[in-house]
Design a protein around this motif. Structure first.
Motif, mmCIF file in Angstrom:
data_model
loop_
_atom_site.group_PDB
_atom_site.id
_atom_site.type_symbol
_atom_site.label_atom_id
_atom_site.label_comp_id
_atom_site.label_asym_id
_atom_site.label_seq_id
_atom_site.Cartn_x
_atom_site.Cartn_y
_atom_site.Cartn_z
ATOM 1 N N GLY A 113 0.800 -1.230 -0.100
ATOM 2 C CA GLY A 113 0.057 0.004 0.125
ATOM 3 C C GLY A 113 0.951 1.246 0.033
ATOM 4 N N MET A 114 0.471 2.415 -0.805
ATOM 5 C CA MET A 114 1.159 3.412 -0.844
ATOM 6 C C MET A 114 0.096 4.572 -0.866
ATOM 7 S SD MET A 114 0.400 3.352 -4.554
ATOM 8 C CE MET A 114 1.268 4.189 -5.584
ATOM 9 N N ILE A 115 0.788 5.996 -0.676
ATOM 10 C CA ILE A 115 0.000 7.045 -0.760
ATOM 11 C C ILE A 115 -0.320 7.363 -2.219
ATOM 12 C CG2 ILE A 115 -0.141 9.528 -0.464
ATOM 13 C CD1 ILE A 115 1.458 9.086 2.237
ATOM 14 N N PRO A 116 -1.630 7.555 -2.665
ATOM 15 C CA PRO A 116 -1.900 7.880 -4.099
ATOM 16 C C PRO A 116 -1.108 8.856 -4.844
ATOM 17 C CG PRO A 116 -3.975 7.708 -2.898
ATOM 18 C CD PRO A 116 -2.666 7.788 -1.829
ATOM 19 N N ASN A 117 -0.720 8.348 -6.130
ATOM 20 C CA ASN A 117 0.210 9.038 -6.844
ATOM 21 C C ASN A 117 1.553 9.440 -6.536
ATOM 22 O OD1 ASN A 117 -2.105 9.655 -8.731
ATOM 23 N ND2 ASN A 117 -2.681 11.313 -6.951
ATOM 24 N N ALA A 118 1.966 8.545 -5.498
ATOM 25 C CA ALA A 118 3.412 8.461 -5.029
ATOM 26 C C ALA A 118 4.257 7.836 -6.234
ATOM 27 C CB ALA A 118 3.646 7.882 -3.953
ATOM 28 N N ILE A 119 5.574 8.272 -6.232
ATOM 29 C CA ILE A 119 6.617 7.740 -6.948
ATOM 30 C C ILE A 119 7.725 7.047 -6.230
ATOM 31 C CG2 ILE A 119 6.141 8.905 -9.414
ATOM 32 C CD1 ILE A 119 8.835 10.460 -8.419
ATOM 33 N N LEU A 120 7.966 5.524 -6.298
ATOM 34 C CA LEU A 120 8.933 4.907 -5.514
ATOM 35 C C LEU A 120 10.343 5.212 -6.008
ATOM 36 C CD1 LEU A 120 9.048 2.499 -3.578
ATOM 37 C CD2 LEU A 120 8.939 1.044 -5.444
ATOM 38 N N ASN A 121 11.120 5.436 -5.030
ATOM 39 C CA ASN A 121 12.548 5.426 -5.257
ATOM 40 C C ASN A 121 13.163 4.924 -3.819
ATOM 41 O OD1 ASN A 121 15.148 6.025 -6.051
ATOM 42 N ND2 ASN A 121 15.082 8.048 -6.180
ATOM 43 N N ASP A 122 13.591 3.695 -4.023
ATOM 44 C CA ASP A 122 13.984 3.104 -2.562
ATOM 45 C C ASP A 122 15.280 3.481 -2.331
ATOM 46 O OD1 ASP A 122 14.786 1.095 -0.907
ATOM 47 O OD2 ASP A 122 14.531 -0.535 -1.995
ATOM 48 N N ILE A 123 15.319 4.235 -1.014
ATOM 49 C CA ILE A 123 16.695 4.733 -0.460
ATOM 50 C C ILE A 123 17.753 3.592 -0.366
ATOM 51 C CG2 ILE A 123 15.979 4.716 1.819
ATOM 52 C CD1 ILE A 123 17.349 7.636 2.098
ATOM 53 N N TYR A 124 17.416 2.448 -0.036
ATOM 54 C CA TYR A 124 18.235 1.371 0.163
ATOM 55 C C TYR A 124 18.874 1.065 -1.056
ATOM 56 C CZ TYR A 124 16.332 0.722 4.856
ATOM 57 O OH TYR A 124 15.652 0.584 6.312
ATOM 58 N N LYS A 125 18.556 1.701 -2.363
ATOM 59 C CA LYS A 125 19.325 1.032 -3.350
ATOM 60 C C LYS A 125 20.767 2.051 -3.784
ATOM 61 C CE LYS A 125 15.957 -1.060 -6.240
ATOM 62 N NZ LYS A 125 15.769 -2.237 -5.275
ATOM 63 N N GLY A 126 20.957 2.874 -2.790
ATOM 64 C CA GLY A 126 22.140 3.529 -2.633
ATOM 65 C C GLY A 126 22.566 4.375 -3.967
ATOM 66 N N GLN A 127 23.231 3.950 -4.789
ATOM 67 C CA GLN A 127 23.726 4.784 -5.945
ATOM 68 C C GLN A 127 22.467 5.015 -6.902
ATOM 69 O OE1 GLN A 127 26.847 6.526 -6.115
ATOM 70 N NE2 GLN A 127 25.810 7.628 -7.784
ATOM 71 N N GLY A 128 21.697 3.916 -7.167
ATOM 72 C CA GLY A 128 20.442 3.800 -7.838
ATOM 73 C C GLY A 128 19.415 5.003 -7.397
ATOM 74 N N PHE A 129 19.484 4.952 -6.035
ATOM 75 C CA PHE A 129 18.502 5.892 -5.555
ATOM 76 C C PHE A 129 18.925 7.177 -6.016
ATOM 77 C CE2 PHE A 129 18.130 8.875 -1.777
ATOM 78 C CZ PHE A 129 16.871 8.896 -1.657
ATOM 79 N N LEU A 130 20.290 7.663 -5.770
ATOM 80 C CA LEU A 130 20.744 9.168 -6.444
ATOM 81 C C LEU A 130 20.590 9.178 -7.778
ATOM 82 C CD1 LEU A 130 24.201 8.988 -4.119
ATOM 83 C CD2 LEU A 130 21.979 10.148 -3.703
ATOM 84 N N TYR A 131 20.971 8.129 -8.613
ATOM 85 C CA TYR A 131 20.582 8.281 -9.949
ATOM 86 C C TYR A 131 18.944 8.760 -10.311
ATOM 87 C CZ TYR A 131 25.037 6.264 -11.088
ATOM 88 O OH TYR A 131 26.443 5.746 -11.467
ATOM 89 N N ARG A 132 18.082 8.323 -9.728
ATOM 90 C CA ARG A 132 16.856 8.510 -9.826
ATOM 91 C C ARG A 132 16.506 9.999 -9.322
ATOM 92 N NH1 ARG A 132 12.308 4.458 -9.178
ATOM 93 N NH2 ARG A 132 11.151 6.254 -10.413
ATOM 94 N N LEU A 133 17.148 10.308 -8.162
ATOM 95 C CA LEU A 133 16.989 11.609 -7.779
ATOM 96 C C LEU A 133 17.375 12.737 -8.645
ATOM 97 C CD1 LEU A 133 18.222 11.739 -4.040
ATOM 98 C CD2 LEU A 133 15.630 11.634 -4.767
ATOM 99 N N GLU A 134 18.478 12.305 -9.393
ATOM 100 C CA GLU A 134 19.305 13.403 -10.446
ATOM 101 C C GLU A 134 18.178 13.615 -11.502
ATOM 102 O OE1 GLU A 134 21.575 15.295 -10.717
ATOM 103 O OE2 GLU A 134 22.970 14.482 -9.084
ATOM 104 N N GLU A 135 17.211 12.533 -11.948
ATOM 105 C CA GLU A 135 16.296 12.638 -13.052
ATOM 106 C C GLU A 135 14.953 13.510 -12.638
ATOM 107 O OE1 GLU A 135 15.347 8.550 -13.798
ATOM 108 O OE2 GLU A 135 17.070 8.349 -14.609
ATOM 109 N N LEU A 136 14.860 14.024 -11.346
ATOM 110 C CA LEU A 136 13.607 14.480 -10.864
ATOM 111 C C LEU A 136 13.922 16.121 -11.124
ATOM 112 C CD1 LEU A 136 12.992 12.747 -7.493
ATOM 113 C CD2 LEU A 136 11.897 12.331 -9.943
#
Length: 105
Positions: free
Chosen positions: A32-55
């Motif tokens: 379950g999630m808050i409606p319209n949220a986008i997922l970016n798992d902070i535990y993914k480390g570098q992957g998390f940072l890469y996804r932030l860069e795209e925002l």
């Protein structure tokens, strides 16, 4: 910035430039999630940072996790990366009283 559950929800509802960011794991997201949220798992480390860069840094980010700890960390990282408006949901999803959605299968 930390916001109480009520302040986070009311500010979000009035914000036309809002993005809801869920930094939990995919397993947590699937429960379950808050409606319209986008997922970016902070535990993914570098992957998390890469996804932030795209925002888009001009948006206002409403960030949550299960209890508020990971999302506070995420807000701190985002602020260091140049995101000006990040709002952490105090108490996290486990105390959320608003609408809940489930990811599309």
């Amino acid at each position: 910035m930390n916001l109480s559950q009520q302040d986070w929800k009311s500010q979000l509802e009035a914000d036309t430039n809002a993005v809801i960011l869920d930094v939990r794991t995919e397993d947590e997201w699937n429960e379950g999630m808050i409606p319209n949220a986008i997922l970016n798992d902070i535990y993914k480390g570098q992957g998390f940072l890469y996804r932030l860069e795209e925002l888009d840094k001009s948006k206002n980010y409403y960030v949550y996790c299960k209890a508020g700890g990971r999302s506070a960390q995420a807000c701190a990282v985002m602020n260091q990366m140049g995101f000006e408006n990040t709002y952490n949901l105090e108490g996290g999803f486990m105390n959320w009283k608003g609408d809940v959605a489930f990811p599309e299968e």
